[in-house]
Design a protein around this motif. Structure first.
Motif, PDB file in Angstrom:
ATOM      1  N   CYS A 118       1.851   4.056  -6.078  1.00 37.00           N
ATOM      2  CA  CYS A 118       3.154   3.747  -6.646  1.00 37.00           C
ATOM      3  C   CYS A 118       3.936   2.939  -5.454  1.00 37.00           C
ATOM      4  CB  CYS A 118       3.893   4.617  -7.105  1.00 37.00           C
ATOM      5  SG  CYS A 118       3.166   5.401  -8.700  1.00 37.00           S
ATOM      6  N   SER A 119       3.986   3.510  -4.130  1.00 38.52           N
ATOM      7  CA  SER A 119       4.903   2.938  -2.954  1.00 38.52           C
ATOM      8  C   SER A 119       4.523   1.645  -2.705  1.00 38.52           C
ATOM      9  CB  SER A 119       5.240   3.906  -2.130  1.00 38.52           C
ATOM     10  OG  SER A 119       5.611   5.297  -2.441  1.00 38.52           O
ATOM     11  N   VAL A 120       3.186   1.488  -2.306  1.00 42.89           N
ATOM     12  CA  VAL A 120       2.798   0.189  -1.918  1.00 42.89           C
ATOM     13  C   VAL A 120       2.872  -0.765  -2.839  1.00 42.89           C
ATOM     14  CG1 VAL A 120       0.846  -0.980  -0.880  1.00 42.89           C
ATOM     15  CG2 VAL A 120       1.172   1.459  -0.192  1.00 42.89           C
ATOM     16  N   GLN A 121       2.386  -0.700  -3.982  1.00 46.89           N
ATOM     17  CA  GLN A 121       2.686  -1.615  -5.030  1.00 46.89           C
ATOM     18  C   GLN A 121       4.101  -2.107  -5.238  1.00 46.89           C
ATOM     19  OE1 GLN A 121       0.372  -1.263  -8.422  1.00 46.89           O
ATOM     20  NE2 GLN A 121       1.436  -2.787  -9.691  1.00 46.89           N
ATOM     21  N   SER A 122       5.069  -1.142  -5.264  1.00 44.13           N
ATOM     22  CA  SER A 122       6.643  -1.330  -5.645  1.00 44.13           C
ATOM     23  C   SER A 122       7.083  -2.262  -4.370  1.00 44.13           C
ATOM     24  CB  SER A 122       7.264  -0.021  -5.860  1.00 44.13           C
ATOM     25  OG  SER A 122       6.734   0.320  -6.937  1.00 44.13           O
ATOM     26  N   LEU A 123       6.636  -1.853  -3.199  1.00 44.05           N
ATOM     27  CA  LEU A 123       7.312  -2.406  -1.914  1.00 44.05           C
ATOM     28  C   LEU A 123       6.771  -3.704  -1.770  1.00 44.05           C
ATOM     29  CD1 LEU A 123       7.399   0.557   0.599  1.00 44.05           C
ATOM     30  CD2 LEU A 123       9.417  -0.126  -0.731  1.00 44.05           C
TER      31      LEU A 123
END
Length: 819
Positions: free
Chosen positions: A272-277
């Motif tokens: 979630c974090s990597v894709q969102s950032l």
């Protein structure tokens, strides 16, 4: 009489505070307004998000309402709190495999609890302000992860497209595929094929009518069209089943082994974090390249992580899928003209309205249509552009290992394998040092290519001990780094070899880091160390593939020694005068005779290339020779010698297709120039090489612009004057008072020449748009045009942006390279 009595002081004061004299009446409370662009963008994103949310929920095996919950929460919560105003969050295809594994292993209620815990982890990471650390992950790993997830989605949904049920893993799905092909459902297959056909052909509708119809999202048209035809044909198919919201399952207490749950939370948090950032960074690039007015601030990545964490907490608590930034919806939001976070939030509100009021319509949608839509999304996640990029940067091994790991083992395991391979590749590149020894005409040459670290010390010692005592030695260092162990090894050997009657000359590309020669450490200079040793005449200080320097590899002319008469044997000036005289006569030792300094400089430069640069670029140029040129950009600039395109753009062989002429002029089609070379280069670059962007670059102090300003009518008798006629539209553009003149940010235009240089860039872009091949590529959105102004004295580039009718050249800052 009472009417004439003055008001009380208190009342007078109150009146002044409420409404001062000679001032307009105060306005009421500020009303909440949503820009029209945000409304239209919200509707467009909603029409894309609705079918995709249902399709992703179907692919994960979660309740279909969970996709709508995640879409609504992602729009409202992440849109309101997040740090990227125009990024649209919701259920993402990149989370499909992760969520499907969690549901199968732990059940739906525990999966919701894992989503809540992942949101709490994201909040903690956001508070620690480590968001930019996620960008340190190699793009090859990220693209490989997405490709692996796309393959997994496509293979699983293929079974639903054929009328069957997917298995739990890719190997199982592949083994079951032959049996599924033998027992396919014609109705499901026909609906799926119709969905894919509409999805593929809708964006390619031609003509003005097609341009209007393309405003409706292809995903909505594909699902709605397939649903309508299936209903009219009376096909019996499994359809969307939305149970009553009263029976909707919410999050429960997590049940399962602690280590397994911790790994699940870590995986969900990471993806979630990597894709969102990464999505936020991509949205910033889309916004910066978008024409037209409307300023949107750059993303705050730490705040974006907080917004995503809050959205996951709310979504998991309400029984929704995990939430992340979604590239398809975000790009649609930007291209639809959104100017604030209101569009994202309004799209979430529309999803809520649809979930409450459109249930009867949604239940007509065949599951095969949604499966075909999600399968297409999965196939698109395997990007050929990304594969070409990682291949060009020699990271295809990392990409392939990550993709195969995700497909065969799982997301977290595949990413771990990719990280391990990336670290191994980096260490291999760091430690790959080539050391050779050879003898030529009695001189021993030790050549070191690569980084000289302690790992290479044994090989360095072995090569140095091949040199016999008393021999003349040249040690060439072609690396940009030398650690202390290698430095001491080389210095100790040099001292020993010179003490036994040998000579050592150490050359390298680094001007300030050079091993000291013992002969130079005389009693007059006892404090001189390696950095202060005087370079020999043969030392070449050019640094290929590093920062460029304008010099000709010659010793700098020293200050005359006033204490010694010129020409004496001990005078530096005398030695330099003798060397210059010998060079003029062509008698310098080791250098062939040349006529004139220009020829000498040319031969010295080519010789330095063959010695220093050719070994580094030979492999890359051999690959380009095999594969042919595939540049991404056409760079059209002036022939001025001060404009070095590769230096300005930090590009290498094969990156730019460069066209240079006097004044960076683009003759319009049909112009009587007698020279079609520019038009031919444009046509070749666009139609044959398929470049994705064209840049017109002007520069300060342009002699062509000065000649244009000083030109007189009827003075076109020379070739140069005839060529400069193509710059006269720039003069007319400059004198046009109907619109604002192009300007620079941060300072005023220096003089008329600079003002004409800016206007010339704008005018040549207009000429570019008139060329048929360029106009066709722009219409197909396969090409971008850029204007650039380079100030030579400032070493500063300015990029053209359009704000309505205003053309502004904005300063390109160094900090932009870090995002």
């Amino acid at each position: 009489m009472s009417a004439c009595v003055p008001a009380r002081a208190a009342d007078s004061d109150h009146t002044e505070r409420a409404h001062p004299p000679h001032s307009p009446p105060r306005r009421g409370p500020r009303s909440f307004r949503i820009a029209g662009a945000d409304v239209s963008a919200a509707v467009a994103v909603f029409l894309i998000a609705l079918p995709l949310s249902l399709g992703i929920a179907l692919a994960t095996g979660a309740p279909l309402q969970a996709g709508l919950v995640a879409a609504a929460v992602g729009g409202v919560v992440a849109g309101r709190i997040g740090g990227c105003p125009l990024q649209v969050s919701g259920p993402a295809a990149g989370l499909t495999v992760v969520t499907a594994d969690l549901i199968q292993q732990y059940g739906w209620r525990t999966t919701c609890a894992i989503t809540v815990l992942a949101g709490l982890s994201q909040l903690g990471l956001g508070c620690l302000r480590v968001a930019r650390g996620a960008l340190a992950v190699s793009p090859a790993i990220v693209h490989g992860m997405l490709a692996g997830i796309g393959v997994t989605i496509a293979v699983a949904q293929l079974h639903i497209v054929l009328g069957g049920t997917p298995q739990s893993s890719v190997p199982d799905n592949l083994r079951a595929l032959p049996a599924q092909l033998a027992d396919l459902d014609p109705a499901a297959l026909s609906v799926s094929v119709l969905t894919l056909t509409l999805l593929l052909l809708w964006p390619r509708l031609p003509g003005r009518t097609g341009r209007l119809l393309r405003a409706v999202p292809a995903a909505l048209v594909a699902v709605a069209g397939a649903t309508a035809i299936a209903a009219s044909a009376g096909l019996v198919l499994p359809k969307v089943d939305l149970p009553s919201w009263r029976n909707h399952a919410l999050a429960g207490l997590p049940e399962g082994p602690v280590l397994g749950l911790a790994a699940a939370v870590l995986t969900t948090t990471l993806v979630c974090s990597v894709q969102s950032l990464l999505g936020a960074v991509a949205v910033d690039k889309l916004v910066s390249g978008r024409p037209g007015p409307g300023h949107v601030g750059r993303s705050d990545l730490d705040r974006e992580l907080l917004g995503q964490g809050a959205a996951n907490i709310v979504s998991g608590s309400l029984g929704g899928l995990p939430v992340a930034g979604v590239a398809v919806r975000s790009s649609a939001n930007v291209h639809a003209g959104a100017v604030s976070r209101n569009s994202t939030m309004l799209h979430g509100v529309l999803v809520v309205v649809a979930a409450l009021l459109m249930v009867p319509l949604l239940e007509f949608i065949p599951l095969a249509s949604l499966a075909a839509l999600v399968m297409a999304v999965g196939i698109q996640m395997v990007s050929l552009h990304h594969i070409r990029t990682v291949t060009r940067h020699r990271e295809v091994l990392v990409y392939a290992v990550t993709t195969l790991g995700v497909v065969s083992l799982g997301v977290l395991e595949g990413v771990a394998c990719g990280i391990a391979v990336a670290v191994g590749v980096a260490l291999h590149r760091l430690t790959r040092t080539r050391i050779t020894h050879q003898e030529q005409e009695g001189v021993h040459h030790v050549h070191v290519r690569g980084q000289l670290t302690f790992l290479a010390v044994p090989r360095l010692s072995r090569a140095l001990h091949l040199v016999p005592q008393g021999a003349d030695v040249v040690v060439a260092l072609d690396g940009s780094f030398m650690d202390h162990a290698a430095y001491e090894t080389l210095q100790d050997w040099q001292s020993t070899h010179t003490a036994r009657g040998g000579t050592v000359k150490i050359t390298g590309r680094r001007a300030g880091v050079r091993i000291a020669e013992p002969a130079a450490l005389t009693s007059e200079h006892p404090a001189e160390g390696p950095e202060e040793a005087e370079p020999s005449h043969s030392d070449c200080r050019c640094r290929p593939w590093t920062a460029w320097r304008n010099h000709q590899c010659e010793r700098p002319r020293p200050v005359p020694d006033v204490d010694r008469p010129p020409g004496t044997a001990d005078s530096r000036e005398g030695r330099d005068t003798k060397e210059r005289a010998d060079r003029t006569n062509g008698t310098v030792e080791g250098e062939p005779e040349r006529d004139g300094t220009g020829g000498s400089q040319l031969v010295r430069g080519i010789s330095a290339f063959q010695r220093n640069t050719a070994p580094l670029v030979r492999g890359e140029l051999a690959r380009l020779a095999r594969e042919g040129q595939r540049p991404a950009q056409l760079f059209l600039t002036c022939a001025d010698s001060r404009v070095v395109t590769s230096m300005i753009t930090s590009s290498g062989p094969g990156d730019l297709f460069v066209v240079r002429n006097v004044g960076n002029l683009v003759p319009p089609p049909g112009a009587e120039s007698g020279d079609d070379s520019v038009a031919a280069a444009i046509e070749y670059a666009v139609d044959v090489l398929a470049v994705r962007s064209i840049t017109v670059c002007g520069h300060s102090g342009c002699g062509a612009m000065q000649a244009l300003l000083a030109s007189e009518p009827g003075g076109d008798r020379t070739s140069l004057r005839r060529w400069l006629r193509h710059g006269r539209p720039s003069l007319e553009h400059l004198g046009d008072a109907s619109g604002p003149a192009p300007r620079l940010t941060g300072r005023a235009v220096a003089d008329a020449v600079e003002e004409l240089c800016l206007a010339n860039v704008v005018q040549q872009l207009e000429h570019l748009r008139a060329h048929e091949s360029v106009a066709r590529a722009l219409k197909d959105k396969a090409l971008e045009l850029h204007g650039l102004y380079f100030h030579v004295g400032e070493a500063q580039a300015y990029l053209l942006t359009e704000r309505g009718r205003e053309r502004v050249f904005e300063r390109v800052r160094a900090v932009d390279l870090a995002t």
